[in-house]
Design an enzyme around this catalytic site. Structure first.
Site, PDB file in Angstrom:
ATOM      1  N   HIS A  68     -12.319  -6.655   7.023  1.00  0.00           N
ATOM      2  CA  HIS A  68     -12.995  -6.220   5.804  1.00  0.00           C
ATOM      3  C   HIS A  68     -14.215  -5.359   6.137  1.00  0.00           C
ATOM      4  CE1 HIS A  68     -10.649  -9.720   4.508  1.00  0.00           C
ATOM      5  NE2 HIS A  68     -10.605  -9.141   3.332  1.00  0.00           N
ATOM      6  N   GLU A  84       0.806  -1.218   0.000  1.00  0.00           N
ATOM      7  CA  GLU A  84       0.000   0.000   0.000  1.00  0.00           C
ATOM      8  C   GLU A  84       0.842   1.271   0.000  1.00  0.00           C
ATOM      9  OE1 GLU A  84      -2.533  -3.349   1.005  1.00  0.00           O
ATOM     10  OE2 GLU A  84      -0.608  -2.684   1.839  1.00  0.00           O
TER      11      GLU A  84
END
Length: 724
Positions: free
Chosen positions: A524, A454
C-alpha cells in the site's frame, strides 16, 4: 436461461441450406478461396523477402466467412484476431488492403505500415485496431458493447461538443448492434478471456465470442491448454449465453449457428459463444515449422477436413456449380490476388517523418498555455482537501459531459441501489471516499462498481473510449495496478499510434499511489511512475495539492489522450495544499511546472508528496544556513516542463532532483541526465538526486522513515550541494 445448440455436419442440412441461396453459397466459396490464395501469395512474398512476416488463416475460412455473412459491416463492431483474414474479406476488406499491410505500405488502412500483417483494422467496417497480445481484445469488445448500450439509452451523449475530446469523436450506435470478438483456443487460457465472459454474462451484453479451435497454440496442443480439451464444456454454465459448438470447416453449419447466435444477441437476450472446430494446414507462422511437433499422420487427417475441398465438393454434389465454373471462379480469384500483390508492391513506404505522428492527439493540445485559468470567485470560501476537490471536479465534469462514466473497485455508493433509495445505507464511494455521491447523483449506469479485476477495468475502458465515451476509471491502489499493465502498455497507450491515428482511446485512469502512511507497508506504499512515463502515448499527471489536482483532472478529462492520473494517498486530506473550490471550469495545462518557492542558490525539481517535504527542508536551510532554495513542482511527469527546469538551473547553477520512488533507474535519473547533457556549462556542482532506498516500504514506521526521503534527507543534500 442459457441456450445450447450443438450441430453435426449432416444435421438439418435442408433447413440450413434454405437460408442460403445459390448465389450466397457461391460467394461463400469465392471468399474462402480468395482468403486461402491471399495467404499463399503472402507466403510466396515472404520467401522472396518482399515482406517480413506471415501468419495464416488457412483452415479457418469456412467459420469466418460464415461469421462475416451473418453480421453487418459498419453496423456491428469487430475485435478479431490474427487468423481472421476470411472474416475481413467477407466484411468488405479488399485483398489489396490486406497485402498493403504485408508490405508495410504507407497506405495500409490498418496501421500505415506500423503493425505486422494480419493485425486488422478498418474504420469504415468497424474493425477495431488489433494488437499482437492474445485475448486482450475480449475486454475491449465488452467495453464496446457497454458503450453501444449506453448511447442507445442516452442518445444525447452522442452529440458532438467543441472544446474537448468530443469534437474529434464521431459516435454512431444502433440499439441492436452486436460486438464480435474472436480468439484461438489457446488464448482461452488468458485471464482477460474469463474476465470478459464474466462481465458479458452479468450485464447480458450483445457480445459474440468466437473460439477458433485448431487444436494448437503454436506447438501446445489443446489438451495441455484446456482441461478436458474442450472449452465449450468449461464455459457451459455461464448464465444468459447462447452456446453453439460446430464443425468450423463446414460453412453452412457454421452460418446457421452464427445466424442464431446473432439473432439471440440482437434481441437483447445476452451474449453468445460459438466454438468452431477448425484445422491449421499450415504452420503457426512462417517462423514456425509444425513438422517438429506434429506427425505426418495428423497433418494428413487435417487435410481430409480442408474446408475448401469440402465446400467445393458440396457445390458439385448439389449441382450449384460444375467443374468448369469452379475452375473459372478460382482463376478469377487467382488473378485478383496477383494484381493486388503487384499494386501493393508498388505502394510507397511510410516516410521517416511520419514516425512521431499519432503518438498523441494532433487535434487537442493539453499543454497549451491558454488552458490555464484563474480560480472563480464563489460564495464558498472554505478551504478544501485534495480529496474534496477531486470529488468536486468529477461531479462538475459529469454534469457537463454525459459521456463520462466512473467505475472501478468500490467506487459506487452501493451496488444494491435499492438500499440507497430506501435510505438503508449511507453509501461508500471509494475506499478513500473520492467518488462519494456520484452514483446517488448520476445513477448506476454512470457510476458503478467493477469486478475485483484490474485488467477488466482498464480493458473495458479501452473499448468504451474507442466508441467515444470518456471512462474515468479507478485502480484502488497503485500496488495492484500490475494485472492491468498489459492493457495499459500494449493497448490503451498504443491504440492511436498503432492504428495510424484511425482509432484512439482517451480514457482517464485514476490511481492512489505512494507511502508516508505509517503502516502502509509493501502493498500500500509503492511508487513506480517511471514505468508509465517510459510508455509513449499516455500522459502522466502527479499533483501535489488540492487546487492543482482539481485543475489537472479537469484537463485530463477534456483531453483527447489517455491519461494516468496519480493521486498521492498521503496528500488526500493533508493540511498542506488545501484550497478554495475554484469553480467548474478551472484548468491547469499539462507540462507546466509550478515554482512553489523562489530562490537563487539552488534548485529542487520534485513532485507529489516530496513537495511539502522539500519545502520544510528549504525553510530549514534558509533559517540555519541562509541558503535560498528554489522548488519546482513538475505537476505532470509526461510531458514535463524542461523549459522551467532549464531556466531555474541556469539561475541557480545547482540542482537536486528529488522523488519518492527508488533511486536507481528512477524518474529523476532521466531529468538528471538531461541536465548534465544540455546544461553542463551552467552547473557549478554535480547534479544530485534524493530518493528512496532501493527496496520496498516496510510496515514498521521507523523503517519506513529511513526508506523514504524525509525533510532531513533533503536538507542534508541542500547543505552538501551548497558547499560547491
Amino acid at each position: 436461461m442459457a441456450k445450447t445448440a450443438v450441430r453435426g455436419a449432416e444435421q438439418n442440412k435442408v433447413s440450413v441450406i434454405s437460408g442460403l441461396d445459390s448465389e450466397r453459397l457461391i460467394e461463400m466459396y469465392r471468399l474462402m478461396y480468395l482468403s486461402r490464395r491471399t495467404d499463399d501469395r503472402e507466403i510466396l512474398l515472404k520467401r522472396q523477402q518482399k515482406i517480413f512476416f506471415q501468419i495464416s488463416g488457412a483452415g479457418h475460412e469456412a467459420l469466418l466467412v460464415a461469421a462475416g455473412m451473418a453480421l453487418k459491416p459498419g453496423y456491428d463492431w469487430f475485435f478479431p484476431y490474427y487468423r481472421d483474414r476470411a472474416l475481413c474479406l467477407a466484411l468488405g476488406s479488399t485483398v489489396e488492403e490486406l497485402l498493403l499491410q504485408a508490405v508495410g505500405a504507407a497506405s495500409d488502412p490498418s496501421s500505415g505500415g506500423r503493425q505486422m500483417p494480419s493485425h486488422w483494422g478498418n474504420t469504415k467496417l468497424n474493425i477495431v485496431s488489433q494488437s499482437s497480445a492474445t485475448a486482450t481484445q475480449a475486454l475491449h469488445a465488452v467495453g464496446c458493447a457497454e458503450a453501444g448500450r449506453y448511447f442507445s439509452r442516452h442518445p444525447e451523449a452522442a452529440e458532438k461538443h467543441e472544446g474537448d475530446y468530443r469534437a474529434f469523436k464521431d459516435v454512431t450506435f444502433h440499439g441492436d448492434e452486436v460486438v464480435y470478438i474472436s480468439l484461438g483456443e489457446g488464448s482461452t487460457s488468458q485471464g482477460e478471456f474469463w474476465e470478459a465472459l464474466n462481465t458479458a454474462s452479468n450485464q447480458k451484453l450483445p457480445v459474440l465470442f468466437v473460439v477458433e479451435d485448431n487444436e494448437y497454440a503454436i506447438s501446445t496442443p489443446v489438451e495441455v491448454n484446456t482441461p478436458g480439451g474442450n472449452i465449450s464444456k468449461l464455459v457451459a454454465n455461464f448464465p444468459n449465453f447462447y452456446f453453439a459448438e460446430v464443425d468450423g470447416t463446414d460453412p453452412i453449419e457454421s452460418y446457421r449457428a452464427f445466424e442464431e447466435a446473432v439473432a439471440y444477441c440482437r434481441a437483447g437476450n445476452g451474449p453468445a459463444f460459438v466454438h468452431g472446430h477448425v484445422i491449421r494446414p499450415y504452420s503457426h507462422s512462417l517462423s514456425d515449422d509444425e513438422r517438429s511437433y506434429r506427425p505426418k499422420s495428423e497433418l494428413e487427417a487435417d487435410s481430409l477436413r480442408d474446408p475448401l475441398q469440402k465446400m467445393q465438393m458440396f457445390l458439385l454434389r448439389e449441382g450449384i456449380l460444375d467443374a468448369e465454373a469452379i475452375n473459372r471462379l478460382e482463376k478469377q480469384a487467382d488473378e485478383e490476388v496477383r494484381l493486388a500483390a503487384e499494386r501493393a508492391l508498388r505502394a510507397p513506404f511510410p516516410e521517416p517523418a511520419s514516425i512521431p505522428l499519432h503518438v498523441y492527439s494532433e487535434d487537442y493540445d493539453p499543454t497549451r498555455a491558454e488552458l490555464q485559468s484563474q480560480p472563480a470567485q464563489t460564495a464558498d470560501a472554505q478551504e478544501r482537501t485534495m480529496a474534496d476537490l477531486i470529488n468536486a471536479c468529477l461531479k462538475d465534469e459529469m454534469r457537463r459531459d454525459p459521456r463520462i462514466i466512473v467505475f472501478g473497485e468500490d467506487v459506487a455508493d452501493c451496488s444494491r441501489d435499492e438500499y440507497l433509495r430506501e435510505g438503508l445505507v449511507k453509501g461508500k464511494g471509494g475506499v478513500f471516499k473520492l467518488t462519494a455521491g456520484l452514483q446517488a447523483e448520476f445513477g448506476s449506469d454512470r457510476a458503478f462498481n467493477s469486478p475485483l479485476a484490474e485488467a477488466n477495468i482498464v480493458g473495458r475502458a479501452v473499448g468504451q473510449s474507442v466508441r467515444g465515451m470518456k471512462p474515468v476509471v479507478e485502480i484502488q491502489f497503485f500496488d495492484y495496478f500490475w494485472p492491468a499493465m498489459h492493457q495499459m502498455r500494449n493497448e490503451l497507450s498504443l491504440m492511436r499510434w498503432r492504428s495510424n491515428g484511425t482509432f484512439s482511446s482517451p480514457a482517464v485512469v485514476r490511481v492512489a499511489i505512494g507511502g508516508y502512511l505509517t503502516g502502509g507497508s509493501i502493498y500500500h506504499s509503492q511508487c513506480g511512475e517511471n514505468i508509465f512515463t517510459h510508455t509513449p502515448g499516455v500522459r502522466v499527471v502527479f499533483p501535489s495539492n488540492a487546487l492543482d489536482a482539481n485543475g489537472l483532472l479537469r484537463t485530463a478529462i477534456r483531453c483527447d489522450d489517455p491519461v494516468l492520473f496519480l493521486e498521492h494517498k498521503r496528500l488526500y486530506r493533508e493540511t498542506y495544499g488545501r484550497a478554495v473550490y475554484p469553480g467548474p471550469d478551472y484548468m491547469v495545462p499539462f507540462g507546466k511546472a509550478k515554482t512553489v518557492r523562489a530562490g537563487k542558490d539552488l534548485t529542487i525539481v520534485t513532485y507529489g508528496a516530496v513537495v511539502p517535504r522539500a519545502l520544510q527542508a528549504a525553510q530549514k536551510a534558509q533559517r540555519e544556513q541562509g541558503i535560498e532554495t528554489e522548488i519546482l513542482d513538475l505537476r505532470t511527469l509526461s510531458p514535463y516542463d524542461w523549459e522551467a527546469i532549464a531556466t531555474s538551473v541556469k539561475k541557480t547553477s545547482r540542482v537536486i532532483v528529488a522523488h519518492e520512488d527508488m533511486l536507481s533507474w528512477g524518474y529523476g535519473a532521466e531529468i538528471a541526465a538531461r541536465i548534465a547533457d544540455e546544461l553542463f556549462e551552467d552547473l557549478d556542482a554535480p547534479v544530485k538526486r534524493v530518493a528512496a532506498m532501493d527496496t520496498f516500504v516496510a510496515y514498521q514506521p521507523q523503517l519506513e522513515d529511513v526508506i523514504l526521503p524525509q525533510p532531513e534527507t533533503i536538507y542534508k543534500a541542500i547543505a552538501e550541494l551548497a558547499k560547491y
